[in-house]
Design a protein around this motif. Sequence first.
Motif, PDB file in Angstrom:
ATOM      1  N   MET A 171      -4.766   5.310   1.389  1.00 11.89           N
ATOM      2  CA  MET A 171      -5.815   4.712   2.212  1.00 11.89           C
ATOM      3  C   MET A 171      -6.009   5.549   3.475  1.00 11.89           C
ATOM      4  O   MET A 171      -5.057   5.812   4.204  1.00 11.89           O
ATOM      5  CB  MET A 171      -5.386   3.291   2.585  1.00 11.89           C
ATOM      6  CG  MET A 171      -6.360   2.535   3.450  1.00 11.89           C
ATOM      7  SD  MET A 171      -5.780   0.796   3.532  1.00 11.89           S
ATOM      8  CE  MET A 171      -6.955   0.116   4.687  1.00 11.89           C
ATOM      9  N   THR A 186      -3.060  -1.113  -3.064  1.00 14.81           N
ATOM     10  CA  THR A 186      -3.740   0.042  -2.473  1.00 14.81           C
ATOM     11  C   THR A 186      -2.872   1.284  -2.682  1.00 14.81           C
ATOM     12  O   THR A 186      -1.672   1.255  -2.416  1.00 14.81           O
ATOM     13  CB  THR A 186      -3.958  -0.183  -0.965  1.00 14.81           C
ATOM     14  OG1 THR A 186      -4.713  -1.380  -0.785  1.00 14.81           O
ATOM     15  CG2 THR A 186      -4.697   0.987  -0.338  1.00 14.81           C
ATOM     16  N   ASN A 211      -2.424   0.984  -9.150  1.00 14.50           N
ATOM     17  CA  ASN A 211      -2.701   0.527  -7.783  1.00 14.50           C
ATOM     18  C   ASN A 211      -3.984  -0.302  -7.887  1.00 14.50           C
ATOM     19  O   ASN A 211      -5.086   0.207  -7.691  1.00 14.50           O
ATOM     20  CB  ASN A 211      -2.882   1.718  -6.843  1.00 14.50           C
ATOM     21  CG  ASN A 211      -1.629   2.586  -6.805  1.00 14.50           C
ATOM     22  OD1 ASN A 211      -0.603   2.174  -6.273  1.00 14.50           O
ATOM     23  ND2 ASN A 211      -1.708   3.779  -7.380  1.00 14.50           N
ATOM     24  N   GLY A 254       0.853  -1.186   0.000  1.00 17.01           N
ATOM     25  CA  GLY A 254       0.000   0.000   0.000  1.00 17.01           C
ATOM     26  C   GLY A 254       0.886   1.233   0.000  1.00 17.01           C
ATOM     27  O   GLY A 254       1.964   1.230   0.614  1.00 17.01           O
ATOM     28  N   VAL A 284      -3.783  -4.783   4.821  1.00 19.08           N
ATOM     29  CA  VAL A 284      -3.857  -3.879   3.664  1.00 19.08           C
ATOM     30  C   VAL A 284      -3.744  -4.712   2.378  1.00 19.08           C
ATOM     31  O   VAL A 284      -2.796  -5.458   2.203  1.00 19.08           O
ATOM     32  CB  VAL A 284      -2.717  -2.831   3.722  1.00 19.08           C
ATOM     33  CG1 VAL A 284      -2.670  -2.015   2.447  1.00 19.08           C
ATOM     34  CG2 VAL A 284      -2.889  -1.935   4.943  1.00 19.08           C
TER      35      VAL A 284
END
Lengths: 349, 387
Positions: free
Chosen positions: B244, B241, B261, B194, B237
Motif C-alpha cells: 500500500m 492489503t 491479499n 497489511g 488498513v
Amino acid sequence: MIRPAHVLAAGALALAAAVAFHPGAGPAAAAAAEPPRVNDAAVQQGIPRTLAAFGFFADAPGQVPAARVVPYRLNTPLYSDGAEKLRFLYLPEGTHLAAAGDGLPEIPVGAALIKTFAFGEGAGRRLIETRVLLHRADGWLALPYLWNEAQTEARLALAGARIDLVTPRGEAISYRVPNKNQCKECHGLDGAVVPIGPKARNLAQEWLAAIAARGMIDRVPDGADALPRWEGAADATGGAQVTLAARAYLDVNCAHCHRPGAMASNSGLDLRWEQRDPRALGVMKRPVAAGRGSAGLLFAVVPGKPRESILLHRMASAEPGVAMPELGKATVDPEGVRAVERWIAAMEP
Amino acid sequence: MPAWAETITVAPGEGAQERLQEALILAEPGDEIVLAAGRFALTDGLSLDVDNVTLRGAGMEASVLDFSGQQGSGEGLLVTSDGVTLRDFAVENPKGDGIKSKGADDIVYHAIRVTWTAGPRASNGAYGIYPVESTNILVYGSEVSGASDAGIYVGQSSRITVRNSVATDNVAGIEIENSRNAIVERNFVSRNTGGILVFDLPDLPVMGGGNVLVRHNLVASNTTANFAPEGNIVASVPRGTGIMVMANENVWVGQNLLYDNPTAPIMVIAYPMAFDDPDYNPYPRDVTIDRNMVDEGGTDPQIEGAESLLAAFGGALPPVMWDGLSAGEERATLWVHPDLPGWSLNLPAQGEGMAGARPGPLEAPEPGPAISTENWGAGAELEARIR
C-alpha cells in the motif's frame, strides 16, 4: 534511632538557610555556622562512587547543605509519585547565574544541581535517591545515587534500581530509580544533557531576589515566577487560571520530551509553555506512534471532550506502554489529571 | 574497531537487569557487549547511548531479552547513539515498542527477533523494530511478529534498507513512514493485516516521504483481522492489503510475488482524512507499479459495497487499486505495467471518504524507463558490518 539526628539536622538546615539568605548577618553568626565546602574537583571530573565525595552537604542524611549550596523549590514541580523533593543549586566561589529571560538562566561550568527524593514525613522520612547534574567543561553529566537502608550513605547506581515503598496516598509501588541513560532521556536536548527544572518562569521572585542579593545571579530575570504555585492550582477557578495550571503542568511534566530536539520530538507534539499553536499542543492532532496508548481515541486533545483525548487518557494510566510520562512515574497524579481535564473541558470546540 | 576495544560478556540470571544496563552504560566506543545464551528476565527498559557499540547475542533463538515482567519504560531497548550494531538476539513481550532507535544514525539490526508470543493482540506493543529520526539504517535477516502497529517500522528517516527479513502476524508487516531513500527487498511478509506500507502523514516534524523501492518481496496471505487500537493510521488498513502506497512520491514497486491479499494486492491512495497542515501533500505522485507476480486480486475485499463491486468486476477486484485522486495535472500519479489490470474508485475529492465514488477500470500509462536509485538504501559500510 536516628530521630535526634534528624531533629538536629532540621535545626541546622534552618540556620544554614538563614545564613544563606542573609549575607548581611553579623560575622559571629556566619562563623558559628561555618559550613564545609564543596569538593570542586569531584564536580568537575571523574565519576565518584559515593554522593559524599562531592561534599554537597554539611549533613547529607539531614540534607543540610554545604557552603554555596542553596536550597530552592519550583512553583510547579514534576510529579514523581508524590516524592518529597529537596532541590539545591551549587555555585562555585566567584561564579554566578546569568539571567536569560524566562527560561533557564546561564549556569556556569563548575556548578551543580542536586535533587534528593524522599518518602515519609518527619522522623519517618526515608531518603531514596539523590540525583546530581554536574556542569563540566564538556557539558552536563547526570548521575543517580541510591541511599542505603541505614540512611548513612548514597552510592552511585549507574544502572538504576527498584525500591518497594508506599506513596503519600498509600499506594504500594515499585519505585524506579532511573539509570544514567534514563536521566538523559528526559534531560536530553539536541544531543546534549541540559537541566530542566530551574527555569526563571518556574522560580519564585523572592528566591531569585535573595540570591541576586548574594551575588549568585546577576539580576532577577524578566518573566520570572510566571508559573503558578502548584498547591491548589489544579482546582483554581476562572478560565485564565485553569489554562495557566494546565499549561504549567504540561510544560513541567511533559515538555522536556514533547518538544523539538528532545526524546519525543517525532510525535510532533510540542507542549512547551511558549507554544501557541493549538495543533502542536495536540488539539485535533492524530497520534503517530501511540500504539495501544491511543485506546481507540482519534485525537490527542478534543476540545470540550477530555474523555476523548488521548493525552488525558495516557496521563490517567499507570500501565507501561500506555502511561505518560514513560519514565519516573508508577502512579497517576490525580491533581495533574484534574488540571488538564478541566483545561480540555473548558476549550471551545 | 580500535585496538583497545573490549568484549564484555553478560550472562542471564540474578541481577541481569542491573548488570546488563551497567555494561551498556560503561561501554566505550568500539566495545562489544555479548549476551550469553539464555533468557534475561528484565523489569525495565534497557538503553544504549554510546557510539559504535555492538550488542551481540548467541542467536535470535538463544539469547532472549524477556520483558514479560516489564514495569516501566516505553520500549524494551532504546538506542540513542550512532554507529550501533544490534545482532543475534531476541526481544520478547515488551510492554511498549520492541527496539527503538531514535536519532541513531548508521545503525544495523541483524538477525534480531522481536516477538509478542501470544500472537496478534491489541494489547501488544506498537512497533517491533523501530528506527526513527535517523539516517542510514540497515535491517537485515530479522523477524518481527505480533506488533499491534507495524512489525518493522521506519519513521522520519532516510537511507534505509530492510532486507531478508520476516514480518508476520502484525497489523502492518513493514512500514516506511515519512521517510526517503528507502529500499525494501527480499522480505517475507505474511499473516499481517497489511503487508508493506509506504506512508506519509501530516502534522509531523519530517514530511515529504518518497524515493522508495519495494522489490523482490513475497507478500502472501495478509489476512489477519485488523487488531490495531483505533486512532492509529494503521487501524484504517483493510485486512487483505498487500502493498500500500499512500501520499508518497517516486515509489517503485516491482518484481514482488503477491498472493492471497484479498482486499487489494497493491493499493495506491491519497491520505484519506481531512487535514489542515499547509506543508503536507496528501497525494501519491510518480508511483510506478512495474511487473509483479500477482494472483487474481481482491477476492474478498474489506471495502464498502464489496458485494456489488465483486459482481461488477466478475468475482475479483483487479490487483491494482487506486482511489483516483491525484495532485493535479503537473505530476503524474501512477504508471502500471500493462500485464496488471487495475481499478479505480474515482473519488472526486480528498478527505471526504467514499462519497461520490464511481468505481471503474483503471487507465494508467505504462512504466517509463527505470529510475535512478543512487543513494537509496543503507550505505555499503553497513552491509560490510554483517559479513
